[in-house]
Design an enzyme around this catalytic site. Sequence first.
Site, PDB file in Angstrom:
ATOM      1  N   TYR A   1      -1.879 -35.519  12.025  1.00  0.00           N
ATOM      2  CA  TYR A   1      -3.039 -34.811  13.139  1.00  0.00           C
ATOM      3  C   TYR A   1      -2.791 -35.807  14.093  1.00  0.00           C
ATOM      4  O   TYR A   1      -3.285 -36.798  14.920  1.00  0.00           O
ATOM      5  CB  TYR A   1      -4.458 -35.215  13.151  1.00  0.00           C
ATOM      6  CG  TYR A   1      -5.103 -34.504  11.786  1.00  0.00           C
ATOM      7  CD1 TYR A   1      -5.359 -32.812  11.471  1.00  0.00           C
ATOM      8  CD2 TYR A   1      -5.559 -35.591  10.417  1.00  0.00           C
ATOM      9  CE1 TYR A   1      -5.418 -32.733  10.668  1.00  0.00           C
ATOM     10  CE2 TYR A   1      -5.563 -34.756   9.039  1.00  0.00           C
ATOM     11  CZ  TYR A   1      -5.485 -34.558   8.951  1.00  0.00           C
ATOM     12  OH  TYR A   1      -5.774 -33.398   7.477  1.00  0.00           O
ATOM     13  N   HIS A   2      -1.419 -35.901  14.436  1.00  0.00           N
ATOM     14  CA  HIS A   2      -0.936 -36.649  15.197  1.00  0.00           C
ATOM     15  C   HIS A   2       0.118 -35.949  16.097  1.00  0.00           C
ATOM     16  O   HIS A   2       1.062 -36.522  16.512  1.00  0.00           O
ATOM     17  CB  HIS A   2      -0.363 -38.005  14.921  1.00  0.00           C
ATOM     18  CG  HIS A   2      -0.501 -38.797  14.144  1.00  0.00           C
ATOM     19  ND1 HIS A   2       0.044 -40.337  13.358  1.00  0.00           N
ATOM     20  CD2 HIS A   2      -2.348 -39.387  14.440  1.00  0.00           C
ATOM     21  CE1 HIS A   2      -1.266 -41.397  13.198  1.00  0.00           C
ATOM     22  NE2 HIS A   2      -2.345 -40.178  13.301  1.00  0.00           N
TER      23      HIS A   2
ATOM     24  N   ALA B   1      -1.469 -35.826  24.824  1.00  0.00           N
ATOM     25  CA  ALA B   1      -0.337 -36.262  24.394  1.00  0.00           C
ATOM     26  C   ALA B   1       0.610 -35.060  23.568  1.00  0.00           C
ATOM     27  O   ALA B   1       2.145 -35.288  23.868  1.00  0.00           O
ATOM     28  CB  ALA B   1      -0.431 -35.951  22.473  1.00  0.00           C
TER      29      ALA B   1
ATOM     30  N   ASN C   1      -0.443 -44.558  15.046  1.00  0.00           N
ATOM     31  CA  ASN C   1      -1.271 -43.271  15.783  1.00  0.00           C
ATOM     32  C   ASN C   1      -1.483 -43.248  17.135  1.00  0.00           C
ATOM     33  O   ASN C   1      -1.327 -44.595  18.005  1.00  0.00           O
ATOM     34  CB  ASN C   1      -2.368 -43.969  14.716  1.00  0.00           C
ATOM     35  CG  ASN C   1      -3.265 -44.225  13.782  1.00  0.00           C
ATOM     36  OD1 ASN C   1      -1.187 -43.935  13.024  1.00  0.00           O
ATOM     37  ND2 ASN C   1      -3.847 -43.713  13.032  1.00  0.00           N
ATOM     38  N   PRO C   2      -1.307 -41.807  17.502  1.00  0.00           N
ATOM     39  CA  PRO C   2      -1.563 -41.895  19.590  1.00  0.00           C
ATOM     40  C   PRO C   2      -2.441 -42.289  19.976  1.00  0.00           C
ATOM     41  O   PRO C   2      -2.740 -41.650  21.615  1.00  0.00           O
ATOM     42  CB  PRO C   2      -0.976 -40.467  19.084  1.00  0.00           C
ATOM     43  CG  PRO C   2      -1.617 -39.728  18.084  1.00  0.00           C
ATOM     44  CD  PRO C   2      -1.312 -40.905  16.676  1.00  0.00           C
TER      45      PRO C   2
END
Length: 288
Positions: free
Chosen positions: A226-227, A261, A271-272
Amino acid sequence: RIVLDENNNASAVETEAATMFARREIVLACGTFDTPKLLLLSGIGPGQHLYELGIPVKVELPGVGEHLIDHPEGVMNWEANRPVPEETTQFWEVGLFTTILPSSPIPDLMFHFGLVPFDWNTLPLGYPTAQYGFAMTPNVPRARSEGVVRLRSANPCDAPLIDFRYFTDPEGYDERLLLEGMKLARKIAAQPALKQWVKRELSPGSDVQSDQELSEYARRTANTVYHPAGTCKMGNIRNPLTVVDGQLRVKGVNHLRVADASIFPAMISVNPCITCMMIGEKCAALLT
């Protein structure tokens, strides 16, 4: 869609319910999938793709929806021989960074350690699960494979087409790191602190040993962490695949910026979330 006038000024956002007009600028923060989707629906993107869907091309921007990057993640599960303690906030507090390739200047492999079997992708493929167990999920922090986001149709209600294209980098960098990560996961599980908890390896299973078998398993069960990022990447405006400039402004459009993002020019190793917050802070500063 974003409403553009004859001079490519972004003046409003049109929805089914209403048209919202902007006094100064429009900032898109719809995320890696829906920001390019909204641009494409507005006629901003690769001309051929828009033409095929019958969407008038307002601004030719080939990079919209390209350069989809992520942290492709593998998963290995073990069954525990007794209940796993439940003193946890969300089952995934433990992480690990390490360097696999001698040429890597920074850690090139990331792990999550979970206090539950992570069987979302393995169970549908026939691998066993268990009530009690743990998981290790090696993933590639700086993956070299790139995917793409496209419109399914000109209907805004239709979800976009998303193709991550995992493990398609020509040199096989991503697959090699994931393979080595799975081997390292087994070494960690064999250490005394964990070995005393292991009843059996659930997936891929102890009978899967060769590099070819492990790679096949990794490709079949890999998942997103989920990045996703990068589909409206920031960079030099002379690069045809750049979508926004250093001020977050969409090329060829006035009064339109992106702050999410999707602007990542390259993937970050972690993690972003915090990086996305920083982008929002920077965008707010640019507008003041």
